[in-house]
Design an enzyme around this catalytic site. Structure first.
Site, PDB file in Angstrom:
ATOM      1  CG  ASN A 109       4.572   9.595 -75.622  1.00  0.00           C
ATOM      2  OD1 ASN A 109       4.014   8.578 -75.224  1.00  0.00           O
ATOM      3  ND2 ASN A 109       4.629   9.915 -76.892  1.00  0.00           N
ATOM      4  CG  HIS A 126       1.537   8.376 -68.031  1.00  0.00           C
ATOM      5  ND1 HIS A 126       1.427   7.387 -68.972  1.00  0.00           N
ATOM      6  CD2 HIS A 126       0.337   8.429 -67.419  1.00  0.00           C
ATOM      7  CE1 HIS A 126       0.191   6.872 -68.931  1.00  0.00           C
ATOM      8  NE2 HIS A 126      -0.473   7.495 -68.003  1.00  0.00           N
ATOM      9  CB  CYS A 138      14.291  16.631 -48.132  1.00  0.00           C
ATOM     10  SG  CYS A 138      15.071  17.287 -49.627  1.00  0.00           S
ATOM     11  CB  CYS A 157      18.188  14.457 -52.609  1.00  0.00           C
ATOM     12  SG  CYS A 157      17.554  16.030 -52.057  1.00  0.00           S
ATOM     13  CB  SER A 198      -1.866  -0.027 -76.954  1.00  0.00           C
ATOM     14  OG  SER A 198      -1.672   0.316 -75.596  1.00  0.00           O
ATOM     15  CG  ASN A 222      -2.205   2.458 -83.583  1.00  0.00           C
ATOM     16  OD1 ASN A 222      -1.440   1.584 -83.976  1.00  0.00           O
ATOM     17  ND2 ASN A 222      -2.381   2.729 -82.295  1.00  0.00           N
TER      18      ASN A 222
HETATM   19  P1  NAD Z   1       1.772   1.311 -76.017  1.00  0.00           P
HETATM   20  O1  NAD Z   1       3.222   0.982 -76.029  1.00  0.00           O
HETATM   21  O2  NAD Z   1       0.859   0.524 -75.158  1.00  0.00           O
HETATM   22  O3  NAD Z   1       1.207   1.189 -77.517  1.00  0.00           O
HETATM   23  C1  NAD Z   1       1.843   1.833 -78.580  1.00  0.00           C
HETATM   24  C2  NAD Z   1       0.837   2.005 -79.697  1.00  0.00           C
HETATM   25  O4  NAD Z   1       1.453   2.749 -80.734  1.00  0.00           O
HETATM   26  C3  NAD Z   1       0.366   0.680 -80.308  1.00  0.00           C
HETATM   27  O5  NAD Z   1      -1.043   0.725 -80.489  1.00  0.00           O
HETATM   28  C4  NAD Z   1       1.086   0.640 -81.658  1.00  0.00           C
HETATM   29  O6  NAD Z   1       0.353  -0.031 -82.652  1.00  0.00           O
HETATM   30  C5  NAD Z   1       1.192   2.133 -81.964  1.00  0.00           C
HETATM   31  N1  NAD Z   1       2.272   2.478 -82.877  1.00  0.00           N
HETATM   32  C6  NAD Z   1       3.444   1.839 -83.075  1.00  0.00           C
HETATM   33  N2  NAD Z   1       4.185   2.482 -83.996  1.00  0.00           N
HETATM   34  C7  NAD Z   1       3.462   3.569 -84.384  1.00  0.00           C
HETATM   35  C8  NAD Z   1       3.697   4.632 -85.301  1.00  0.00           C
HETATM   36  N3  NAD Z   1       4.831   4.684 -86.010  1.00  0.00           N
HETATM   37  N4  NAD Z   1       2.760   5.585 -85.439  1.00  0.00           N
HETATM   38  C9  NAD Z   1       1.601   5.532 -84.738  1.00  0.00           C
HETATM   39  N5  NAD Z   1       1.327   4.552 -83.844  1.00  0.00           N
HETATM   40  C10 NAD Z   1       2.249   3.580 -83.663  1.00  0.00           C
HETATM   41  O7  NAD Z   1       1.659   2.871 -75.750  1.00  0.00           O
HETATM   42  P2  NAD Z   1       0.682   3.706 -74.793  1.00  0.00           P
HETATM   43  O8  NAD Z   1      -0.731   3.405 -75.138  1.00  0.00           O
HETATM   44  O9  NAD Z   1       1.159   5.104 -74.846  1.00  0.00           O
HETATM   45  O10 NAD Z   1       0.965   3.146 -73.341  1.00  0.00           O
HETATM   46  C11 NAD Z   1       2.315   2.951 -72.947  1.00  0.00           C
HETATM   47  C12 NAD Z   1       2.691   3.508 -71.622  1.00  0.00           C
HETATM   48  O11 NAD Z   1       4.117   3.519 -71.600  1.00  0.00           O
HETATM   49  C13 NAD Z   1       2.287   4.902 -71.385  1.00  0.00           C
HETATM   50  O12 NAD Z   1       1.945   4.932 -70.055  1.00  0.00           O
HETATM   51  C14 NAD Z   1       3.547   5.763 -71.615  1.00  0.00           C
HETATM   52  O13 NAD Z   1       3.665   6.713 -70.580  1.00  0.00           O
HETATM   53  C15 NAD Z   1       4.686   4.798 -71.480  1.00  0.00           C
HETATM   54  N6  NAD Z   1       5.734   4.937 -72.530  1.00  0.00           N
HETATM   55  C16 NAD Z   1       6.189   6.169 -72.914  1.00  0.00           C
HETATM   56  C17 NAD Z   1       7.156   6.254 -73.899  1.00  0.00           C
HETATM   57  C18 NAD Z   1       7.647   7.625 -74.311  1.00  0.00           C
HETATM   58  O14 NAD Z   1       7.662   8.545 -73.505  1.00  0.00           O
HETATM   59  N7  NAD Z   1       8.042   7.785 -75.562  1.00  0.00           N
HETATM   60  C19 NAD Z   1       7.662   5.107 -74.515  1.00  0.00           C
HETATM   61  C20 NAD Z   1       7.183   3.862 -74.096  1.00  0.00           C
HETATM   62  C21 NAD Z   1       6.198   3.794 -73.104  1.00  0.00           C
END
Ligand code: NAD
Length: 255
Positions: A109, A126, A138, A157, A198, A222
């Site tokens: 995240n 990430h 720069c 910038c 996921s 999850n």
């Molecule tokens: P993903 O979006 O691919 O999957 C989200 C997962 O979370 C799913 O398996 C879903 O079933 C589960 N989920 C949904 N609600 C939930 C809850 N209340 N409690 C627990 N689990 C829950 O997420 P990912 O695997 O992290 O991959 C997404 C990519 O997108 C990453 O690279 C991430 O950096 C980025 N991203 C980040 C954010 C953030 O910073 N909050 C938000 C969206 C996407």
């Protein structure tokens, strides 16, 4: 405990036993960890932003071709992150970290919610939306990414080049130090708590698999099963992070 099914109560109790006996636990979180704070996941039911796919929009190519469009997407997320707060699951993790003295958190995240809840030792695979840096490199140090900075988009910038958010864009490599530390932690830990991912984005998805191969047990939280859930050594707890984490951790700490 909330109104859980017998299966969920059983797996939470199993998780409590595992967590109580763990010597070197590590946490690994994905977008689902933030869902209960109101942050949209990429692959959840909320779907994608406007008519674009994040995988097409958040790329170095898109940033060069149409920085305004890409910044519109990040501006929307940044302004949203400013308005949200960590849910009870983040604070439960913080209490566990305080109790154990050490609890590294590997996260995909970029929203800074772990840190907002007082968690330290957060490994951001990430990147982070907290800062932005010069696209033409720069040498200007990273600027704090504030609402003021994105008032006009794209932000610039002082050297005149466009700024970029310090997040890893699709098709970019992950930061070397962070990915190395994450895999070392996975090899060395005896328990990994995997929350809200996921298991589709690589190489992050390999981290829990490396932990299992190294002999660790995994507790996965999850609402939906993933490719990890049925691996031997995985205790799958079906439920939301904001509900399951407090139940799991409070019971562990009260033992
Ligand atoms: P993903 O979006 O691919 O999957 C989200 C997962 O979370 C799913 O398996 C879903 O079933 C589960 N989920 C949904 N609600 C939930 C809850 N209340 N409690 C627990 N689990 C829950 O997420 P990912 O695997 O992290 O991959 C997404 C990519 O997108 C990453 O690279 C991430 O950096 C980025 N991203 C980040 C954010 C953030 O910073 N909050 C938000 C969206 C996407």
């Amino acid at each position: 405990m909330m109104n859980y099914t017998d299966d969920t109560v059983f797996s939470i109790n199993e998780g409590v036993n595992l967590l109580s006996n763990a010597v070197s636990p590590v946490v690994c979180t994905g977008a689902g960890m933030s869902a209960d704070s109101g942050v949209r996941t990429f692959r959840g039911e909320d779907g994608f932003w406007k008519e674009y796919r994040a995988e097409d929009l958040a790329t170095p190519q898109a940033l060069h071709a149409d920085p305004e469009l890409v910044w519109e997407w990040y501006k929307e997320r940044l302004l949203h992150y400013d308005t949200i707060e960590p849910h009870a699951g983040f604070y439960a993790l913080q209490r566990l970290q305080e109790n154990r003295g050490s609890l590294p958190v590997i996260t995909q995240n970029v929203d800074g919610l772990h840190q907002k809840a007082g968690l330290s030792d957060v490994i951001e695979l990430h990147g982070s939306l907290a800062t932005a840096s010069c696209l033409s490199k720069c040498g200007a140090s990273a600027k704090e990414l504030t609402e003021k900075l994105v008032k006009e988009i794209p932000p610039y910038c002082s050297c005149g080049a466009v700024l970029r958010p310090d997040v890893v864009l699709f098709n970019e490599p992950l930061p070397q130090n962070e990915i190395e530390r994450a895999f070392t932690l996975a090899e060395d830990c005896d328990l990994m708590l995997v929350i809200g991912t996921s298991m589709l984005v690589h190489p992050a998805a390999q981290i829990p698999v490396v932990a299992l191969k190294g002999g660790a047990v995994v507790i996965e939280i999850n609402p939906e099963k993933t490719m990890l859930s049925d691996y031997p050594g995985v205790t799958f707890i079906e439920g939301r992070a904001a509900e399951v984490l407090p139940a799991l951790i409070e019971k562990t700490l009260s033992q």
